[in-house]
Design a protein around this motif. Sequence first.
Motif, PDB file in Angstrom:
ATOM      1  N   PRO A 323      50.044  44.292  69.675  1.00 20.40           N
ATOM      2  CA  PRO A 323      49.714  44.669  68.304  1.00 20.40           C
ATOM      3  C   PRO A 323      49.706  46.186  68.083  1.00 20.40           C
ATOM      4  O   PRO A 323      49.893  46.953  69.009  1.00 20.40           O
ATOM      5  CB  PRO A 323      48.331  44.067  68.085  1.00 20.40           C
ATOM      6  N   LEU A 324      49.389  46.557  66.816  1.00 22.28           N
ATOM      7  CA  LEU A 324      49.425  47.954  66.420  1.00 22.28           C
ATOM      8  C   LEU A 324      48.047  48.604  66.472  1.00 22.28           C
ATOM      9  O   LEU A 324      47.892  49.693  67.017  1.00 22.28           O
ATOM     10  CB  LEU A 324      50.009  48.066  65.007  1.00 22.28           C
ATOM     11  N   GLY A 325      47.035  47.965  65.911  1.00 22.45           N
ATOM     12  CA  GLY A 325      45.692  48.542  65.889  1.00 22.45           C
ATOM     13  C   GLY A 325      45.043  48.516  67.263  1.00 22.45           C
ATOM     14  O   GLY A 325      45.335  47.649  68.098  1.00 22.45           O
ATOM     15  N   ARG A 326      44.125  49.452  67.510  1.00 18.93           N
ATOM     16  CA  ARG A 326      43.487  49.543  68.831  1.00 18.93           C
ATOM     17  C   ARG A 326      42.654  48.299  69.135  1.00 18.93           C
ATOM     18  O   ARG A 326      42.729  47.739  70.232  1.00 18.93           O
ATOM     19  CB  ARG A 326      42.624  50.791  68.901  1.00 18.93           C
ATOM     20  N   ILE A 344      52.209  47.282  73.969  1.00 22.24           N
ATOM     21  CA  ILE A 344      51.282  47.426  72.855  1.00 22.24           C
ATOM     22  C   ILE A 344      51.520  48.786  72.201  1.00 22.24           C
ATOM     23  O   ILE A 344      51.820  49.770  72.872  1.00 22.24           O
ATOM     24  CB  ILE A 344      49.816  47.270  73.301  1.00 22.24           C
ATOM     25  N   LEU A 345      51.393  48.823  70.886  1.00 24.25           N
ATOM     26  CA  LEU A 345      51.708  50.029  70.124  1.00 24.25           C
ATOM     27  C   LEU A 345      50.443  50.820  69.815  1.00 24.25           C
ATOM     28  O   LEU A 345      50.173  51.209  68.677  1.00 24.25           O
ATOM     29  CB  LEU A 345      52.460  49.657  68.844  1.00 24.25           C
ATOM     30  N   ASN A 346      49.680  51.033  70.848  1.00 24.83           N
ATOM     31  CA  ASN A 346      48.460  51.818  70.770  1.00 24.83           C
ATOM     32  C   ASN A 346      48.037  52.097  72.205  1.00 24.83           C
ATOM     33  O   ASN A 346      48.795  51.806  73.135  1.00 24.83           O
ATOM     34  CB  ASN A 346      47.362  51.070  70.005  1.00 24.83           C
ATOM     35  N   GLN A 347      46.867  52.657  72.373  1.00 23.74           N
ATOM     36  CA  GLN A 347      46.342  52.897  73.712  1.00 23.74           C
ATOM     37  C   GLN A 347      44.909  52.415  73.765  1.00 23.74           C
ATOM     38  O   GLN A 347      44.086  52.791  72.912  1.00 23.74           O
ATOM     39  CB  GLN A 347      46.432  54.388  74.070  1.00 23.74           C
ATOM     40  N   VAL A 348      44.612  51.580  74.738  1.00 25.52           N
ATOM     41  CA  VAL A 348      43.267  51.023  74.873  1.00 25.52           C
ATOM     42  C   VAL A 348      42.519  51.806  75.949  1.00 25.52           C
ATOM     43  O   VAL A 348      43.131  52.332  76.884  1.00 25.52           O
ATOM     44  CB  VAL A 348      43.319  49.525  75.224  1.00 25.52           C
ATOM     45  N   PRO A 349      41.203  51.893  75.819  1.00 28.41           N
ATOM     46  CA  PRO A 349      40.431  52.685  76.792  1.00 28.41           C
ATOM     47  C   PRO A 349      40.594  52.194  78.226  1.00 28.41           C
ATOM     48  O   PRO A 349      40.691  52.986  79.161  1.00 28.41           O
ATOM     49  CB  PRO A 349      38.983  52.511  76.307  1.00 28.41           C
ATOM     50  N   GLU A 350      40.641  50.862  78.391  1.00 29.88           N
ATOM     51  CA  GLU A 350      40.749  50.316  79.748  1.00 29.88           C
ATOM     52  C   GLU A 350      41.338  48.918  79.681  1.00 29.88           C
ATOM     53  O   GLU A 350      40.931  48.099  78.847  1.00 29.88           O
ATOM     54  CB  GLU A 350      39.370  50.277  80.415  1.00 29.88           C
TER      55      GLU A 350
END
Length: 623
Positions: A323-326, A344-350
Motif C-alpha cells: 500500500p501507499l500510506g504508512r 510497499i510505497l512507504n517506509q515502516v519503522p520496523e
Amino acid sequence: MNSKIWIRTVLVSLPIILLAACSSTPRVEPRPTVITKETGTTTESLIVSASRAADPLRSKLYLQAAQMFGIDNPQRTNSLLGMVNISSLTNQELGDYLLLQAHLRISSDTPGEARDWLNSLNRATLRPAQQQIYDTLQATLSDLEGDHREAIIHWGNAIDTQINNIPEELYINLWYSMLQENSEDLKALLSQTRNNSLIPWLELAIIYRSPEELATQLKQLDEWQRRWVGSPAFLNQPKAITTLQTTPAYQPQSIALLLPLSGPQATAGAAVRDGFMAGFYQSFKGNTQASPQNVLVYDTNDTDTSQLAQQAQNDGAELIIGPLGRSAAQNSLENSSITVPQLILNQVPELPKQISHPVYQFGLASENEARQAAERAWLDGYRQPVLITPDNSWGNRVATTFSETWKELGGEVLDQQTFSGKGDFNPSVSKALLVSSSIKRANSLTRVLGKRLDFTPRRREDIDMIFIAGNPSQGRQLKPALDFYFAYNLPTYTVSSMYSGEIDQIQDRDLNEVRIPLMPWLADKSTPLKAEIEKTWSNSSGSLAPLYALGADAWRIYPRLEQLSRSQGAQMFGATGILTIDSNREVERELRWQYFRNGRPVPLTRERSMSPNLENVLENEGS
C-alpha cells in the motif's frame, strides 16, 4: 558513509596514487620513517643532505623530501617547500613543485588557492606523468565545486595518456562524474569531444542513465560491448554494468496495485496509479514483441490491507506493489501469509518478525531528505546548526532525523525550535536566534538605569547554518523572518515539501537563497513520460507531481529489484531520484540540490554552497 562524502575522500587522496605510481615512492606515514624502494634513502637523510648542499641540489633535495611527505603531513611538507628556491629548479622540478602546492590546497579545502597554483602551469610543457596528475587535480577541483562537466573533460584527459597501467581509481572517478550529469548534457558533450578515450565512457553513461525499459537498456549495453570490445572502457566496466547484465530481471505475469482509490487519500492513490500505468503503456510503444503483464488494482480504503494482499495473491498476482500510506503498509505486513515479493510505497519503522516473503520499501519520506540535508550541510563545511520545524509528528520526525544524522557525523545541534504555524513564525525564529534574549537584556538595563537605551537587537553569533522544514506557505514566512532577525547571511537548508512543485517566481521570492533537495522530476528537463503525463492529467503538476513520479518509478524499478539489491554500486536514474537499494531492501533516493534564485530553484554548485555571505541575488542576477 554518505556516497558524496566517500567520493570526496577518494578524490582528494587519488593524486597520491598517481604520485606514487609516477615516482615509485611508497605512500608515506606522518612520521618521517619512509624509505624509498629504489635507493633506501629516508626523508630525514634527504633533509640532512639538503641542509649541507648548495643550490640547485639543495632545493632539489628539499622538494624530493616534501614529495615523500605529501599531504599526509601537510605542515612538514609546507615547511620543506618553503625552503625551496624555485628559481633554481629545472622545468620538470618546477612542475612537481607547483603540482604538490595545488594538491596541498585541495586537501586543506582551499580550492581557490589550488586553482591559482594550477593556473600557473602550462599543461603542454609537462611530462606525460605530470600531465596526468595535473588533469587529476583539475578534475578533482571541478568535482568538488560541482562542475561535473569540466570534471569529465579533465578525467578524460587523465585517461587519454601515453602512460601504461592507468590506476583503476581514475576510471571510478570518471564514472562518478558522468553519473552526476543529466543525459542531455552527456549527449551534448559526446557530440563535442575529440577525446577518443572518452567517447565509449560517455556512450556507456548515457545508456546507464537512460529512462528506457530494462530490456531496451540491456540490448543497448550488448551493442555497446560489441562496438568497444577490447577497449580500456570495455576492460574497466563498472560493477553495476556487469550486475545489470548478469542478474535476471524479475518478470511477473500479474502485478497487483494496492492503493487508496476512495476516501480522503483517493487523489494521492490515483496519482500513483496513473503514473504507474503511464509507464506501463509507454513501455509498449514501438515494442510490438513485448507481452503485457496483467495489472490488478485494489482499493485499500477502509480495508484490512493484510487480507487484501492475500486476496491479490489468490487472484494470481506474482508481485504486490503498495500500500501507499504508512499505517496501511504496516497493516499489510502484520499477520501476512503471502509468499510473493512486495514493494510497499512507504517506509515502516520496523518489519514484523514473522515476515517470510521479500519486502522492499520505496517511499518519499521527508526523513530521508532531512538526512541528506544534514549530510550536504556537513559536506559544505558547516558545523553549528539551529533547527526550526513544525510542532507536529511530521516535524518532530524530520528534526529528529536531522539531529541524529548530525550526531553521527560528529556534530551537535545548537538548538531546536518549533512553530505551530498560527502566527508564531517571528517568535519562534526570534527565540531560535536568541534575539528575544537580547531584547530582554536591553529591557532589564532600561529598567535598572531608568532611561531608554540606544539599542539594536542582535542574534546569537555561534550559528553557521539553519535547517527549516514545512510547506511552501510556511517557508515563505519563515525565511523573511530569518532575514528580519539578522540571519540573512546564514545558509538555510530545507526539505522538498517547501517547494510547491510549480514555478511561482512572485510567491517564491521569499524563499530566495534557501537550499532544497528536489527529485529529477521537478529539477530536470522534461522527459517524454513526464510530458505525456502532464498532457493527460491536468493535476499532475504541483503538489501531486511527486506521486505521479513515484508511480512511474515503481513501474521501472520492479524488474530491477534483485539487481539493485545485489550490487552496492548499482543505481537506477529515476524520476524520484538516483535510486539504490540497501541491505535492508530499502530504496534510497539521492536528490538534486537546488537553491532559490529569483523565485525559482536552480542548481546549487559547490562554489555557491561555500559562499554563505552572498547578498540576495534577486536584484543582481538575471533569471
